[in-house]
Structure formats: structure tokens, C-alpha cells
Scaffold this motif. Structure first.
Motif, short mmCIF file in Angstrom:
data_model
loop_
_atom_site.label_atom_id
_atom_site.label_comp_id
_atom_site.label_asym_id
_atom_site.label_seq_id
_atom_site.Cartn_x
_atom_site.Cartn_y
_atom_site.Cartn_z
N THR A 365 0.86 -1.19 0.00
CA THR A 365 0.00 0.00 0.00
C THR A 365 0.89 1.24 0.00
OG1 THR A 365 -0.18 0.08 2.43
CG2 THR A 365 -1.89 -1.14 1.22
N PHE A 366 0.48 2.25 -0.75
CA PHE A 366 1.27 3.46 -0.93
C PHE A 366 0.34 4.67 -0.94
CE2 PHE A 366 3.02 -0.14 -3.20
CZ PHE A 366 4.37 -0.12 -2.90
N THR A 367 0.91 5.84 -0.70
CA THR A 367 0.18 7.08 -0.90
C THR A 367 0.36 7.54 -2.34
OG1 THR A 367 0.49 7.72 1.41
CG2 THR A 367 -0.09 9.47 -0.15
N LEU A 368 -0.73 7.80 -3.01
CA LEU A 368 -0.67 8.21 -4.41
C LEU A 368 0.18 9.46 -4.57
CD1 LEU A 368 -1.97 7.35 -7.17
CD2 LEU A 368 -3.66 9.14 -6.77
N GLY A 369 1.09 9.43 -5.55
CA GLY A 369 1.98 10.57 -5.78
C GLY A 369 1.24 11.79 -6.28
N PRO A 370 1.81 13.00 -6.08
CA PRO A 370 1.13 14.23 -6.48
C PRO A 370 0.90 14.36 -7.98
CG PRO A 370 3.41 14.66 -5.82
CD PRO A 370 3.11 13.25 -5.43
N ASN A 371 1.71 13.67 -8.79
CA ASN A 371 1.53 13.73 -10.24
C ASN A 371 0.92 12.45 -10.80
OD1 ASN A 371 2.66 16.28 -10.45
ND2 ASN A 371 4.73 15.49 -10.74
N ALA A 372 0.37 11.61 -9.91
CA ALA A 372 -0.13 10.30 -10.32
C ALA A 372 -1.65 10.26 -10.32
CB ALA A 372 0.42 9.22 -9.39
N ALA A 373 -2.18 9.31 -11.08
CA ALA A 373 -3.63 9.11 -11.16
C ALA A 373 -3.89 7.68 -11.58
CB ALA A 373 -4.25 10.09 -12.15
N LEU A 374 -5.17 7.33 -11.57
CA LEU A 374 -5.61 6.00 -11.99
C LEU A 374 -6.56 6.17 -13.17
CD1 LEU A 374 -4.84 3.32 -10.55
CD2 LEU A 374 -7.14 3.30 -9.58
N PHE A 375 -6.33 5.39 -14.25
CA PHE A 375 -7.19 5.48 -15.43
C PHE A 375 -7.70 4.10 -15.81
CE2 PHE A 375 -4.62 9.32 -15.95
CZ PHE A 375 -5.57 10.25 -16.36
N ARG A 381 -10.48 8.71 -16.18
CA ARG A 381 -9.92 8.81 -14.83
C ARG A 381 -10.84 8.12 -13.83
NH1 ARG A 381 -6.51 12.66 -11.70
NH2 ARG A 381 -6.00 13.71 -13.67
N ILE A 382 -10.23 7.33 -12.95
CA ILE A 382 -10.97 6.63 -11.90
C ILE A 382 -10.82 7.41 -10.61
CG2 ILE A 382 -11.09 4.51 -10.53
CD1 ILE A 382 -10.12 3.01 -13.01
N GLN A 383 -11.92 7.78 -10.02
CA GLN A 383 -11.90 8.60 -8.82
C GLN A 383 -11.54 7.76 -7.60
OE1 GLN A 383 -12.06 11.90 -8.86
NE2 GLN A 383 -12.31 11.75 -11.10
N PRO A 384 -10.71 8.30 -6.70
CA PRO A 384 -10.39 7.57 -5.46
C PRO A 384 -11.65 7.22 -4.69
CG PRO A 384 -8.91 9.44 -5.75
CD PRO A 384 -9.96 9.57 -6.81
N GLY A 385 -11.65 6.03 -4.12
CA GLY A 385 -12.79 5.59 -3.34
C GLY A 385 -13.84 4.84 -4.12
N SER A 386 -13.66 4.73 -5.45
CA SER A 386 -14.67 4.06 -6.26
C SER A 386 -14.55 2.54 -6.19
CB SER A 386 -14.53 4.48 -7.73
OG SER A 386 -13.31 3.98 -8.27
N ASP A 387 -13.45 2.02 -5.65
CA ASP A 387 -13.17 0.59 -5.55
C ASP A 387 -13.00 -0.06 -6.91
OD1 ASP A 387 -12.60 -1.56 -3.80
OD2 ASP A 387 -14.54 -2.47 -4.26
N GLU A 388 -12.83 0.76 -7.95
CA GLU A 388 -12.62 0.23 -9.29
C GLU A 388 -11.13 0.12 -9.56
OE1 GLU A 388 -13.63 1.40 -13.96
OE2 GLU A 388 -14.49 2.55 -12.31
N ALA A 389 -10.72 -1.00 -10.12
CA ALA A 389 -9.31 -1.17 -10.47
C ALA A 389 -8.99 -0.38 -11.73
CB ALA A 389 -9.00 -2.65 -10.68
#
Length: 545
Positions: A365-375, A381-389
Motif C-alpha cells: 500500500t502506498f500514498t498516491l503521488g502528487p503527479n499520479a492518477a488512476l485510469f 480517470r478513476i476517482q479515489p474511493g470508487s473501488d474500481e481497479a
């Protein structure tokens, strides 16, 4: 990229450091220490030899070397000529070496003496190479020049103006296909080094003229770094760290053993007073902890007081091993922290985890970097907390792409939301607090009965069992499941646990479809030199079993 740092090049920056602090330690390997003045002089002479052989701006230079002072001297020499050093895995066989040297268009090759026989059989066909440089003891072949002879006989290359656009090329084996050279502009790496300055409350130098004052400020804080590159310099974890720490006027120490020796590591830490150690996960950390355990039990504990950070990236670093390391530091009153970085050859800063021992060492487990995101796979873009991979992505100072491979470049470096992102293929989930749970690389995922299983998740669950030393998980063809999850496991010598009990113990940690269908026991688990799982080897062993 900050426009004011666009012109900073490591070759020029390191020359400034050498001029400002010529008597300071720069390199240490075994009994051989080099000051910054010696580092600069030797690199200048090697650069002169390369230039005489026709190496110049825009060319590439291959480094098929084990860790040692010569590795960094060769890189410095290439930087001085505005050529790009390229890492070469010293475990490659002839076909792989031939591919990489040819693919990189290298005009010079530094090679360790242990690789002489391998290169002897292929060098005649690598006609783009203008100079072969033999490093180390042993007989130098007739088709090569001896490294130390070039240092002794060559004139220093003159200093020239350089560009932040000059490259540092990091070849990554990846999990599938041939190695690919990741093209890093040096100014982008300098921007990333700014994070180490920021952690000290300092500004990143904007030009070469500001470097001496920055070095003095680091000295005044007592924060000049001394890195022990325990993992291979040919791997990004130690390799990028060395670039950053030398840029800060620090030093880089390396081990002399050709296979990892944790006892030697701690001797070097105590002898050189290393402040940071670069490793790759449990394959390094577990032997380190075992040596600390033995030393404490013998009544001669190892002095950890100089070490402020142990840094790892590239593979998962498990919670129990971190906790054991931190316990030793806390017992001595040391402020050592474990820095677990979520990065790749194609990008830095996807996420990080800094653990100090206060129940904060959760695996993967890591803290998401300031220039990072999930797509998502189609770029949403996948919003944090959506539980979507989704696929981890990072923007900001990132590479240009893969050398000579526009197709793979387009696959990995994509434009979303008007920005360019690096997306190497790691899947993860992000909760509402920005905590990243890494799942694994999609290219090695196992499709079993219609479900996707990431090997790393199963491997880490296995390594939580006290009987397990190491594990690699692969999928084998299966008429019922499509692919059967198969675990290749190295158990501790005293382990007396059945396969059925292993699988039963995993039931509280993994969903049923992720449980191994078969356990394959091995005396020793093979990993690549950078500590990553060798899934080709594990698949072969599992299939044969």
C-alpha cells in the motif's frame, strides 16, 4: 519541466561538484575510494579515449558492468561527451547481449572481464561498436582496450557546453518481449531530484552557477548523502538514486561481492558511514535482517546510527521484514525509515510509503503521488474511493519513450486530459484517502476460470507465512481453469508444513479463486539481479514439476 533547469546536465553538474569539493569522497568500492577530484579526472580521461574512438553527442554507450566505481566513471565519461550511457544486464547470454548492444546502436561497450567469453563470440558481428573496453582483472582480449590503460594513457576530454535534453537510457527487460530502452532526458531526472532538495527545505538549483551554494546548504544541514547501492546500478532503484545523490555532492558506495552478501553490506555501512541504502524488496532486506539478528545475538550489534533511510522499489517489500528491520533501528534509538517507492523504469512517483515503525508498514500500500492518477483501460480517470481497479499513471517529468520503438512508446506514453502520462501497465485501486493498493502488472496476470489473478498479490500472501522464504506465482495451462494458479515456493529449511496446510493458511488472506492449485517446492528461488521475479524461470520449473 521547469524552464530554468532545462539546461542542467549531469556531466556539467558533476564537474561543478568536483571543482567545489575535490577532496570529498565520491566513490567507494572495497578498498578503493575515489575523491570527487579523482572521479572527475578519471572520467575525463575515459571520455578522451571514447572521443578518440569517435564517440560524441547523440551517441550511445553500453555499460555491461557489475557494481563498482568504474560503472559511475563510465557514465560520467559518457555524459561529458553528451552521449547516453545504457545499462546492460550482466546475466544476459550471448543472444540477449547481442540484441541489446545492437538495438541501442552503442558505439562503445564497457564490459566486465567475467563477460569476455560471451562477448568474444558476438563482437565481430556488432559492427556499429567502435571501441570495446575491458574492465577488471584477467586477460584483456585483442579486440578490446583495458580500462585502466585508457585512464593512464588518455588525455582529458575538454569541457563543453551540454544540454538537459541529453539522454540517460535505462533498458528494462519488462515481463514480455525484448528489452526496451527508456529514454530519460537528464533535465527531467534533475527535476525529480528536486524532491530530495525539497525534503531538506531547500530549492533545486536553477542553473550550474547555483550548485555550489546548494552544496554548502546541504553540508550545513549535515545532510550530504552517502548511498550504498546494494542493488545493481543497472537497475533504476540504485541507478537513479546514484544520479540524484551525486548531483547533491554526495558519494556512492558499492559492494564487491558478485552475489548479494548482507554481511558485507553492513560492514560497508559501518565503514563508510552510509546514510541511505538502495535495495529491491525482501530478496535484499530479509538477509540483511538475518545478519542483524545474528549480530545482536552474539552481543556485537551492528551500528545503524548513520542510516536514515533504506529505499526500495521495483518489487513488493513485505510488512514483517520491514518491521524486523525497524525494530533493530528503534532498539538503538535510530531514526531509520523504510522508503518503499512505487515506480518503474518508465516513470517515478506513482506512489510512496515511508514507514517508521508505528504500525505503518502494510504490504503493497502506498500514498498516491502528487503527479499520479488512476485510469481505466480506455483512458477515463478513476476517482479515489470508487473501488474500481485501474492503470497507474504518472505525469510531469517523464521519459520521452522507448529508444527506436514508436509503437511501444505510443502504448505506454499516452495523452489523457491534455497531458502526457506514463502508463507502464500496473493495476491498482485507490481509496478515498489516496491510499494505493497495488495489484500487479497486467502482462503477467493469470486468467483463471474467467477471473484475473495478479501474481504479486498471491506471492505476498505466501510470504506472510513464517515457513515461506520466497515465492513466485505463475499460471499453467489447465483444461478446467484455463490457467491454474501455481506457486513456486522456497521454504525455510526447518519448515514442516504440507501443501494442503499452506493453501489452508492462505484462505483468510485470499479469495478462493486466487488460491494456488499446486505448490512446487524449490531449494532456492531464482530472481533476476534486480530482485524481480523471473516468471520465465518459474513457469519452466512449475511446468517440469
Amino acid at each position: 519541466m521547469n524552464a530554468t533547469t532545462a539546461g542542467i546536465n549531469f556531466g556539467s553538474a558533476w564537474e561543478v561538484v568536483a571543482d567545489h569539493a575535490s577532496d570529498r569522497l565520491a566513490l567507494a568500492s572495497g578498498e578503493v575510494n575515489r575523491t570527487w577530484g579523482e572521479f572527475e579526472d578519471r572520467a575525463s580521461r575515459i571520455a578522451g579515449a571514447l572521443a578518440a574512438a569517435g564517440v560524441g553527442p547523440g551517441d550511445n554507450v553500453a555499460c555491461a558492468l557489475y557494481n563498482g566505481n568504474e560503472y559511475l566513471e563510465a557514465e560520467f565519461a559518457a555524459f561529458k561527451l553528451r552521449a547516453a550511457p545504457c545499462n546492460v544486464n550482466y546475466r544476459y547470454v550471448e543472444r540477449e547481449l547481442e540484441y541489446l548492444v545492437d538495438n541501442s546502436d552503442s558505439k562503445a561497450v564497457f564490459f566486465d572481464s567475467a563477460l569476455t567469453e560471451r562477448f568474444d563470440s558476438i563482437q565481430a558481428g556488432l559492427t556499429k561498436v567502435r571501441q570495446w573496453i575491458h574492465v577488471g582483472a584477467g586477460e584483456c582480449p585483442s579486440w578490446a582496450d583495458r580500462y585502466e590503460s585508457l585512464v593512464a594513457s588518455s588525455s582529458s576530454a575538454p569541457r563543453i557546453d551540454r544540454s538537459g535534453d541529453d539522454l540517460w537510457i535505462l533498458y528494462t527487460g519488462g515481463t514480455t518481449g525484448n528489452p526496451k530502452g527508456v529514454m530519460w532526458p537528464q533535465a527531467n531526472l534533475v527535476q525529480l531530484a528536486g524532491r530530495q532538495f525539497a525534503a531538506l527545505g531547500l530549492e533545486l538549483p536553477e542553473n550550474l552557477a547555483q550548485i555550489p551554494a546548494a552544496l554548502d546548504a546541504i553540508d550545513a544541514l549535515g545532510a550530504t548523502p552517502v548511498q550504498l547501492a546494494a542493488s545493481p546500478l543497472m537497475h533504476g532503484t540504485a541507478g537513479i538514486g546514484a544520479l540524484f545523490n551525486l548531483f547533491m555532492g554526495g558519494a556512492v558506495a558499492t559492494l564487491t561481492s558478485r552475489s548479494f552478501d548482507a554481511a558485507e553490506l553492513w560492514r560497508v555501512v559501518e565503514g563508510v558511514r552510509c546514510t541511505t541504502i538502495s535495495i529491491v524488496g525482501d530478496v535484499f532486506s530479509l538477509p540483511m535482517v538475518e545478519v542483524l539478528d545474528s549480530a545482536e545475538q552474539s552481543g556485537k550489534p551492528i551500528d545503524l546510527s548513520s542510516v536514515s533511510r533504506v529505499s526500495s522499489s521495483g518489487v513488493m517489500w513485505s510488512q514483517p521484514v520491514k518491521d524486523r528491520l525497524l525494530a533493530h533501528a528503534q532498539a538503538q534509538g535510530s531514526a531509520l525509515a523504510c522508503h518503499d517507492s512505487l515506480g518503474a523504469s518508465e516513470g517515478v512517483g506513482f506512489g510512496a510509503k515511508l514507514s517508521g515503525g508505528d504500525d505503518d508498514t502494510t504490504t503493497a500500500t502506498f500514498t498516491l503521488g502528487p503527479n499520479a492518477a488512476l485510469f481505466s483501460a480506455d483512458g477515463v480517470r478513476i476517482q479515489p474511493g470508487s473501488d474500481e481497479a485501474g492503470l497507474l499513471a504518472v505525469t510531469g517529468p517523464i521519459p520521452l519513450g522507448y529508444y527506436g520503438d514508436p509503437v511501444k512508446t505510443a502504448e505506454t506514453f499516452r495523452t489523457y486530459e491534455g497531458q502526457r502520462w506514463s502508463i507502464p501497465g500496473d493495476w491498482a485501486r485507490v481509496d478515498s484517502d489516496g491510499i494505493v493498493t497495488l495489484m500487479g502488472r497486467g502482462s503477467v496476470s493469470i486468467n483463471t476460470a474467467g477471473e484475473k489473478v495478479f501474481p504479486e498479490e498471491v506471492e505476498e500472501a505466501l510470504k506472510l507465512l513464517p515457513e515461506v522464504i520466497d515465492a513466485s506465482v505463475v499460471g499453467l495451462p489447465d483444461p478446467k481453469w484455463g490457467s491454474a494458479v501455481t506457486a513456486v515456493v522456497e521454504f525455510s529449511p526447518e519448515a514442516a508444513i504440507s501443501d494442503e496446510d499452506v493453501i489452508s493458511a492462505l484462505r483468510s488472506l485470499l479469495s478462493g479463486y486466487k488460491l494456488p492449485k499446486k505448490i512446487v517446492r524449490v531449494e532456492s528461488l531464482y530472481r533476476s539481479p534486480n530482485g524481480k521475479s523471473d516468471y520465465k524461470w518459474a513457469t519452466k520449473v512449475a511446468a517440469e514439476a
